[in-house]
Design an enzyme around this catalytic site. Structure first.
Site, mmCIF file in Angstrom:
data_model
loop_
_atom_site.group_PDB
_atom_site.id
_atom_site.type_symbol
_atom_site.label_atom_id
_atom_site.label_comp_id
_atom_site.label_asym_id
_atom_site.label_seq_id
_atom_site.Cartn_x
_atom_site.Cartn_y
_atom_site.Cartn_z
ATOM 1 N N GLY A 123 0.784 -1.238 0.000
ATOM 2 C CA GLY A 123 0.000 0.000 0.000
ATOM 3 C C GLY A 123 0.812 1.284 0.000
ATOM 4 N N SER A 124 1.982 1.278 -0.661
ATOM 5 C CA SER A 124 2.757 2.532 -0.639
ATOM 6 C C SER A 124 2.083 3.617 -1.489
ATOM 7 C CB SER A 124 4.202 2.300 -1.085
ATOM 8 O OG SER A 124 4.281 2.031 -2.458
ATOM 9 N N ASN A 125 1.407 3.230 -2.553
ATOM 10 C CA ASN A 125 0.662 4.252 -3.315
ATOM 11 C C ASN A 125 -0.492 4.805 -2.494
ATOM 12 O OD1 ASN A 125 1.602 4.805 -6.183
ATOM 13 N ND2 ASN A 125 1.773 2.570 -6.086
ATOM 14 N N MET A 141 -4.185 -6.315 -7.127
ATOM 15 C CA MET A 141 -3.634 -7.290 -8.064
ATOM 16 C C MET A 141 -4.674 -8.300 -8.538
ATOM 17 S SD MET A 141 -0.719 -5.974 -8.243
ATOM 18 C CE MET A 141 0.321 -7.128 -9.110
ATOM 19 N N ASN A 191 -6.611 3.460 -12.156
ATOM 20 C CA ASN A 191 -5.558 2.490 -11.821
ATOM 21 C C ASN A 191 -4.193 3.115 -12.043
ATOM 22 O OD1 ASN A 191 -4.438 -0.099 -11.199
ATOM 23 N ND2 ASN A 191 -4.106 -0.454 -13.390
ATOM 24 N N HIS A 202 -0.322 1.857 -13.155
ATOM 25 C CA HIS A 202 0.388 0.706 -13.726
ATOM 26 C C HIS A 202 1.858 1.081 -13.884
ATOM 27 C CE1 HIS A 202 0.891 -2.984 -15.949
ATOM 28 N NE2 HIS A 202 1.614 -2.304 -16.822
ATOM 29 N N THR A 226 -10.842 0.251 -18.121
ATOM 30 C CA THR A 226 -11.831 -0.237 -19.092
ATOM 31 C C THR A 226 -11.697 -1.764 -19.105
ATOM 32 O OG1 THR A 226 -10.191 -0.017 -20.838
ATOM 33 C CG2 THR A 226 -11.683 1.850 -20.539
ATOM 34 N N GLU A 266 -10.588 -3.791 -21.179
ATOM 35 C CA GLU A 266 -9.314 -4.317 -21.684
ATOM 36 C C GLU A 266 -8.214 -4.006 -20.672
ATOM 37 O OE1 GLU A 266 -6.517 -4.314 -25.686
ATOM 38 O OE2 GLU A 266 -8.239 -2.972 -25.579
ATOM 39 N N LEU A 267 -7.556 -5.053 -20.203
ATOM 40 C CA LEU A 267 -6.580 -4.902 -19.112
ATOM 41 C C LEU A 267 -5.484 -3.878 -19.444
ATOM 42 C CD1 LEU A 267 -5.753 -6.127 -16.313
ATOM 43 C CD2 LEU A 267 -4.187 -7.598 -17.596
HETATM 44 C C1 GRF Z 1 2.921 -0.624 -7.762
HETATM 45 O O1 GRF Z 1 4.096 -0.662 -8.531
HETATM 46 C C2 GRF Z 1 1.715 -0.534 -8.645
HETATM 47 O O2 GRF Z 1 1.906 0.270 -9.774
HETATM 48 C C3 GRF Z 1 1.563 -1.987 -9.065
HETATM 49 O O3 GRF Z 1 1.834 -2.717 -7.901
HETATM 50 C C4 GRF Z 1 2.689 -1.963 -7.052
HETATM 51 C C5 GRF Z 1 1.968 -1.802 -5.759
HETATM 52 O O4 GRF Z 1 2.712 -1.138 -4.792
HETATM 53 N N1 GRF Z 1 0.274 -2.228 -9.647
HETATM 54 P P1 GRF Z 1 2.058 -0.550 -3.468
HETATM 55 O O5 GRF Z 1 1.175 -1.653 -2.861
HETATM 56 O O6 GRF Z 1 1.269 0.662 -3.822
HETATM 57 O O7 GRF Z 1 3.218 -0.258 -2.581
#
Ligand code: GRF
Length: 214
Positions: free
Chosen positions: A12-14, A86, A103, A105, A137, A139-140
């Site tokens: 969960g760093s984002n 994920m 999202n 990516h 959308t 499409e992944l």
């Molecule tokens: C990030 O690189 C995100 O882009 C990808 O998975 C990673 C998740 O990192 N989908 P975090 O859980 O946000 O630390």
């Protein structure tokens, strides 16, 4: 004020970057398909409802997604923010939230969708890698792009060193994309995102691309 529910699967760093950015939005809940996700603890410590919904307890993607939608809808968010979530979402789930799922990516889409993006970028020998925030959308990893950050690839990079520099950019561009959404500045024109009131993204006019600072 806009509101969001964040979906995570792991550290969960984002999500942390979004919390720390003190955006003008209400984070109504954090939901993880992995009940042991570290990010859930941290959300709970911040006093935000932190919900584990184990996908393994469901017999199909559709039944899990239906329960996920039910869980999210209790909080009536404007946007659903996938932050290291994920799992592939079913078409029905996505259709339930048109242009409301965002999202991040870890690649410059449309290059390198799916998993193992850093390994694949190194194998392809690209000189610029990066990260993308986009609308989801069916499409992944292909929805309309809101913001991207480019990261120059160094000759001695391995997947871990490259991933770390890309992650640092992710932490900058995700809050920025959400800020634009909060300000109602993100519009979709023929499937392409335009940011109202933004003419030039600093750093976008020449290579190598850098994180924009609009
Ligand atoms: C990030 O690189 C995100 O882009 C990808 O998975 C990673 C998740 O990192 N989908 P975090 O859980 O946000 O630390």
């Amino acid at each position: 004020m806009k509101s969001i529910v964040i979906l995570i699967s792991g550290r969960g760093s984002n999500m942390e970057a979004i919390f720390n950015a003190a955006l003008p939005l209400e984070i109504r809940a954090v939901v993880s398909n992995r009940p042991a996700a570290k990010g859930l603890e941290s959300a709970a410590q911040r006093g935000v409802p932190a919900i584990g919904l184990d996908h393994k307890a469901f017999t199909s993607r559709e039944t899990f997604d239906a329960q996920l939608a039910k869980t999210i809808d209790q909080f009536a968010p404007d946007f659903i923010v996938l932050a290291g979530f994920m799992r592939v979402l079913s078409a029905d789930f996505i259709a339930h939230y048109p242009n409301r799922i965002i999202n991040i990516h870890p690649s410059l889409l449309p290059s390198f969708p799916g998993l193992h993006t850093h390994e694949n970028a190194l194998k392809a020998g690209v000189k610029i890698h990066g990260a993308t925030v986009h609308f989801v959308t069916p499409e992944l990893d292909h929805g309309p792009i809101i913001i991207q950050a480019g990261v120059p690839v160094q000759q001695d990079d391995g997947p871990a060193s490259l991933a770390a520099r890309v992650l640092a950019c992710e932490h900058q561009i995700y809050p920025q994309a959400l800020r634009w959404l909060c300000e109602d500045r993100v519009e979709l024109v023929d499937g392409v995102v335009r940011i109202r009131g933004l003419h030039v993204l600093e750093g976008y006019e020449a290579l190598p691309l850098l994180v924009p600072t609009p």
